[in-house]
Design an enzyme around this catalytic site. Structure first.
Site, PDB file in Angstrom:
ATOM      1  N   HIS A   1       0.819  -1.219   0.000  1.00  0.00           N
ATOM      2  CA  HIS A   1       0.000   0.000   0.000  1.00  0.00           C
ATOM      3  C   HIS A   1       0.858   1.276   0.000  1.00  0.00           C
ATOM      4  CE1 HIS A   1       0.977   0.181   4.259  1.00  0.00           C
ATOM      5  NE2 HIS A   1       0.515   1.420   4.263  1.00  0.00           N
TER       6      HIS A   1
ATOM      7  N   HIS B   1       1.771   6.845  -0.664  1.00  0.00           N
ATOM      8  CA  HIS B   1       0.911   6.075   0.240  1.00  0.00           C
ATOM      9  C   HIS B   1      -0.457   5.966  -0.418  1.00  0.00           C
ATOM     10  CE1 HIS B   1      -1.417   4.977   3.783  1.00  0.00           C
ATOM     11  NE2 HIS B   1      -0.274   4.732   4.402  1.00  0.00           N
TER      12      HIS B   1
END
Length: 166
Positions: free
Chosen positions: A71, A86
């Site tokens: 992620h 992110h």
């Protein structure tokens, strides 16, 4: 004589353009619904509200970190700037479900190289937000950080910020 043989230490360009890593809409850092990012606790940057699930390198450099859940990815540029991408907010809780990494730590990447693909619908349903912060995690080395006036952004082509290191 030796500097011609070995090169000068300051040969690295101190200025770098950071492009959007994702297609979507630009989001001011202060408008990201997470205080860690919005209050710049992790550093300077910006966000993107994605319109699809492909993430590419916003800068050229070396992959410093790929989170086990895919992620988030960290890249270090040749001039030492550390850029974290992110994907979404609170996506670590998804434990990697819906994320596929395409790079590993130590890989060299060029701006535009594919880093991660993700399932947008799954992130929309399971995460707090799809807004994806792009953060300079070592903002202390910045001499200047300038955000461009943009709204819609295209991955690897829309310049969102210009950074200059000390």
């Amino acid at each position: 004589m030796f500097k011609n043989l070995f090169g000068k230490k300051n040969d690295v360009d101190k200025d770098i353009e950071i492009t959007s890593p994702i297609n979507g809409k630009y989001v001011k850092l202060e408008d990201i619904p997470d205080p860690v990012f919005a209050e710049k606790m992790m550093g300077e940057g910006f966000g993107v509200e994605p319109t699809d699930g492909e993430v590419v390198a916003p800068v050229s450099g070396t992959i410093m970190q790929v989170f086990p859940t895919n992620h988030a990815v960290g890249i270090k540029t040749q001039n030492g700037l550390e850029v974290l991408i992110h994907i979404g907010l609170e996506t670590v809780a998804m434990e990697g479900k819906g994320f596929e990494g395409h790079v590993s730590e130590g890989d060299k990447v060029e701006k535009g190289d594919k880093l991660v693909t993700f399932d947008m619908d799954l992130v929309k349903s399971e995460a707090n937000s799809t807004i994806s912060p792009v953060i300079i995690t070592n903002s202390d080395i910045l001499d200047s950080f300038e955000l461009k006036e943009v709204t819609d952004v295209d991955r690897a082509s829309t310049v969102v910020a210009k950074a200059s290191i000390k």
